[in-house]
Design a protein around this motif. Structure first.
Motif, PDB file in Angstrom:
ATOM      1  N   PHE A 172       0.679  -1.303  -0.099  1.00 12.70           N
ATOM      2  CA  PHE A 172       0.242  -0.071  -0.003  1.00 12.70           C
ATOM      3  C   PHE A 172       0.884   1.212  -0.024  1.00 12.70           C
ATOM      4  O   PHE A 172       0.846   2.206   1.058  1.00 12.70           O
ATOM      5  N   THR A 173       1.549   1.475  -1.090  1.00 12.48           N
ATOM      6  CA  THR A 173       2.492   2.707  -1.384  1.00 12.48           C
ATOM      7  C   THR A 173       2.326   3.316  -2.684  1.00 12.48           C
ATOM      8  O   THR A 173       1.957   2.704  -3.516  1.00 12.48           O
ATOM      9  N   PRO A 174       2.462   4.691  -2.550  1.00 15.67           N
ATOM     10  CA  PRO A 174       2.116   5.297  -3.889  1.00 15.67           C
ATOM     11  C   PRO A 174       2.846   4.798  -5.154  1.00 15.67           C
ATOM     12  O   PRO A 174       2.704   4.904  -6.136  1.00 15.67           O
ATOM     13  N   THR A 175       4.245   4.369  -4.862  1.00 13.45           N
ATOM     14  CA  THR A 175       5.052   3.800  -6.052  1.00 13.45           C
ATOM     15  C   THR A 175       4.437   2.681  -6.642  1.00 13.45           C
ATOM     16  O   THR A 175       4.194   2.362  -7.775  1.00 13.45           O
ATOM     17  N   VAL A 176       3.872   1.708  -5.594  1.00 15.10           N
ATOM     18  CA  VAL A 176       3.390   0.524  -6.185  1.00 15.10           C
ATOM     19  C   VAL A 176       2.093   0.659  -6.838  1.00 15.10           C
ATOM     20  O   VAL A 176       1.708   0.074  -7.913  1.00 15.10           O
ATOM     21  N   VAL A 177       1.330   1.674  -6.184  1.00 15.11           N
ATOM     22  CA  VAL A 177       0.026   2.247  -6.955  1.00 15.11           C
ATOM     23  C   VAL A 177       0.162   2.804  -8.397  1.00 15.11           C
ATOM     24  O   VAL A 177      -0.382   2.403  -9.493  1.00 15.11           O
ATOM     25  N   ALA A 178       1.267   3.479  -8.565  1.00 17.77           N
ATOM     26  CA  ALA A 178       1.530   4.109  -9.675  1.00 17.77           C
ATOM     27  C   ALA A 178       2.001   3.142 -10.840  1.00 17.77           C
ATOM     28  O   ALA A 178       1.602   3.161 -11.946  1.00 17.77           O
ATOM     29  N   ALA A 179       2.804   2.097 -10.273  1.00 20.44           N
ATOM     30  CA  ALA A 179       3.239   1.104 -11.268  1.00 20.44           C
ATOM     31  C   ALA A 179       1.910   0.165 -11.696  1.00 20.44           C
ATOM     32  O   ALA A 179       2.032  -0.201 -12.935  1.00 20.44           O
ATOM     33  N   ALA A 180       1.083  -0.174 -10.770  1.00 16.54           N
ATOM     34  CA  ALA A 180       0.094  -1.033 -11.107  1.00 16.54           C
ATOM     35  C   ALA A 180      -0.902  -0.083 -12.187  1.00 16.54           C
ATOM     36  O   ALA A 180      -1.476  -0.586 -12.837  1.00 16.54           O
ATOM     37  N   PHE A 181      -1.025   1.250 -12.114  1.00 22.60           N
ATOM     38  CA  PHE A 181      -1.720   2.028 -12.748  1.00 22.60           C
ATOM     39  C   PHE A 181      -1.186   1.875 -14.273  1.00 22.60           C
ATOM     40  O   PHE A 181      -1.864   1.562 -15.231  1.00 22.60           O
ATOM     41  N   ILE A 182       0.167   1.982 -14.389  1.00 15.44           N
ATOM     42  CA  ILE A 182       0.641   1.949 -15.815  1.00 15.44           C
ATOM     43  C   ILE A 182       0.451   0.528 -16.277  1.00 15.44           C
ATOM     44  O   ILE A 182      -0.071   0.662 -17.702  1.00 15.44           O
ATOM     45  N   ILE A 183       0.919  -0.597 -15.654  1.00 15.33           N
ATOM     46  CA  ILE A 183       0.607  -1.619 -16.324  1.00 15.33           C
ATOM     47  C   ILE A 183      -0.909  -2.055 -16.705  1.00 15.33           C
ATOM     48  O   ILE A 183      -1.138  -2.647 -17.686  1.00 15.33           O
ATOM     49  N   GLY A 184      -1.619  -1.759 -15.442  1.00 15.13           N
ATOM     50  CA  GLY A 184      -2.982  -2.099 -15.945  1.00 15.13           C
ATOM     51  C   GLY A 184      -3.496  -1.286 -17.227  1.00 15.13           C
ATOM     52  O   GLY A 184      -4.366  -1.791 -18.005  1.00 15.13           O
ATOM     53  N   GLY A 185      -3.107   0.122 -17.468  1.00 12.90           N
ATOM     54  CA  GLY A 185      -3.202   0.575 -18.720  1.00 12.90           C
ATOM     55  C   GLY A 185      -2.964  -0.150 -19.754  1.00 12.90           C
ATOM     56  O   GLY A 185      -3.718  -0.097 -20.835  1.00 12.90           O
ATOM     57  N   PHE A 186      -1.690  -0.663 -19.807  1.00  7.69           N
ATOM     58  CA  PHE A 186      -1.380  -1.360 -21.097  1.00  7.69           C
ATOM     59  C   PHE A 186      -2.084  -2.657 -21.229  1.00  7.69           C
ATOM     60  O   PHE A 186      -2.308  -2.949 -22.460  1.00  7.69           O
ATOM     61  N   ILE A 187      -2.567  -3.159 -20.322  1.00  9.99           N
ATOM     62  CA  ILE A 187      -3.268  -4.509 -20.387  1.00  9.99           C
ATOM     63  C   ILE A 187      -4.836  -4.089 -21.042  1.00  9.99           C
ATOM     64  O   ILE A 187      -5.396  -4.708 -21.722  1.00  9.99           O
ATOM     65  N   ILE A 188      -5.448  -2.840 -20.409  1.00  9.62           N
ATOM     66  CA  ILE A 188      -6.554  -2.528 -20.996  1.00  9.62           C
ATOM     67  C   ILE A 188      -6.463  -2.354 -22.553  1.00  9.62           C
ATOM     68  O   ILE A 188      -7.283  -2.712 -23.185  1.00  9.62           O
ATOM     69  N   LEU A 189      -5.465  -1.881 -23.099  1.00  7.36           N
ATOM     70  CA  LEU A 189      -5.228  -1.411 -24.437  1.00  7.36           C
ATOM     71  C   LEU A 189      -5.150  -2.808 -25.245  1.00  7.36           C
ATOM     72  O   LEU A 189      -5.762  -2.769 -26.216  1.00  7.36           O
ATOM     73  N   TRP A 190      -4.389  -3.709 -24.722  1.00  2.00           N
ATOM     74  CA  TRP A 190      -4.253  -4.857 -25.282  1.00  2.00           C
ATOM     75  C   TRP A 190      -5.761  -5.503 -25.415  1.00  2.00           C
ATOM     76  O   TRP A 190      -5.970  -6.347 -26.427  1.00  2.00           O
ATOM     77  N   ALA A 191      -6.372  -5.604 -24.384  1.00  3.25           N
ATOM     78  CA  ALA A 191      -7.650  -6.307 -24.109  1.00  3.25           C
ATOM     79  C   ALA A 191      -8.605  -5.709 -25.307  1.00  3.25           C
ATOM     80  O   ALA A 191      -9.301  -6.396 -25.897  1.00  3.25           O
ATOM     81  N   GLU A 192      -8.470  -4.305 -25.621  1.00  2.00           N
ATOM     82  CA  GLU A 192      -9.462  -3.582 -26.188  1.00  2.00           C
ATOM     83  C   GLU A 192      -9.138  -4.001 -28.075  1.00  2.00           C
ATOM     84  O   GLU A 192      -9.990  -3.793 -28.591  1.00  2.00           O
TER      85      GLU A 192
END
Length: 274
Positions: free
Chosen positions: A110-130
């Motif tokens: 539960f840290t801002p750095t982990v959150v930011a990294a998960a934001f970015i990775i999740g964004g690329f996964i959404i682009l792939w899924a779409e």
């Protein structure tokens, strides 16, 4: 209670309601908002989880007719029984892993750095899924899902235990990758949220009850109210939005926001509290 605390509770409630059901991570936004507001002590973490019940009330109201028909048909309607079974199956993995790993995840991730990294990775996964071909879709409505489909989505939901991943994002995008239509994945994500968020909220309140006092009631009440109102607006908007739009805009938002958090943290422009 201090008016400043109530204002912070209202802001956090709005953040929760607006982000809980979009694929952008409510927990991640609450961690970042709490860091900026100085609303990040142990009691605030309980607050963050508890106000999810306000957001889920909005889903219950929006889907009230379906929920009422399902409850009424449990004794005679096979479709209703299959629907409840699928939600229960999808809910089960989160219960098991939450009990086993929840404490460790909160202590270390539960840290801002982990959150930011998960934001970015999740964004690329959404682009792939779409970008997948529409022909990959095999389940067009929630009622067409099998118990195995529900279990797979439930397992994907467990990824959201990492803050910044997004519970709704994991279940909606995961569902799409598993062959569900955008509508079926979104509907099932909302239905799965009902036991998941209510269970998490009450479990957190019970487990951390020693931290709470009666004087905290106004803070929790304000957070619940604002979470409910903002979530109700957001859910109604999202159901209209997905009828004609993809989730690509949320992917780019996640990537951009994650980069901003990492950039401000590394430059020292913003001191994100862990």
């Amino acid at each position: 209670m201090d008016i400043i605390v109530l204002i912070k509770a209202a802001i956090m409630g709005i953040v929760e309601g607006l982000t809980e059901f979009l694929p952008i991570s409510s927990t991640g936004h609450l961690i970042l908002a709490g860091s900026l507001l100085g609303f990040d002590d142990a009691k605030s973490k309980v607050f963050d989880i508890a106000i999810q019940t306000g957001a889920i009330l909005a889903v219950i109201i929006v889907y009230w007719q379906r929920l009422r028909e399902t409850a009424a048909g449990l004794g005679s309607d096979a479709r209703a029984r299959r629907f409840v079974l699928n939600v229960a199956i999808g809910f089960f993995p989160a219960v098991v892993l939450g009990l086993l790993l929840g404490k460790a995840i909160k202590a270390h991730l539960f840290t801002p750095t982990v959150v930011a990294a998960a934001f970015i990775i999740g964004g690329f996964i959404i682009l792939w899924a779409e970008r997948r071909a529409p022909s990959a879709t095999r389940v067009h409505e929630v009622d067409d899902m099998t118990p195995l489909d529900a279990l797979k989505v439930g397992l994907v939901q467990c990824l959201a235990m990492v803050p910044g991943t997004s519970r709704s994002g994991a279940t909606i995008i995961g569902g799409m990758l598993l062959g569900l239509s955008r509508k079926a994945a979104t509907d099932f994500s909302f239905f799965l949220a009902i036991p998941t968020l209510i269970g998490a909220g009450f479990y957190s309140l019970y487990k951390e009850r020693a931290l709470l006092e009666m004087s905290d009631a106004p803070m929790f009440g304000v957070g619940l109210l604002f979470a409910f109102v903002s979530a109700w607006i957001c859910v109604r908007w999202l159901l209209r939005y997905i009828a004609t739009h993809s989730f690509v805009v949320f992917a780019w938002y996640r990537i951009a926001f994650g980069l901003v958090v990492l950039g401000t943290a590394w430059s020292g422009l913003v001191v994100w509290a862990d």
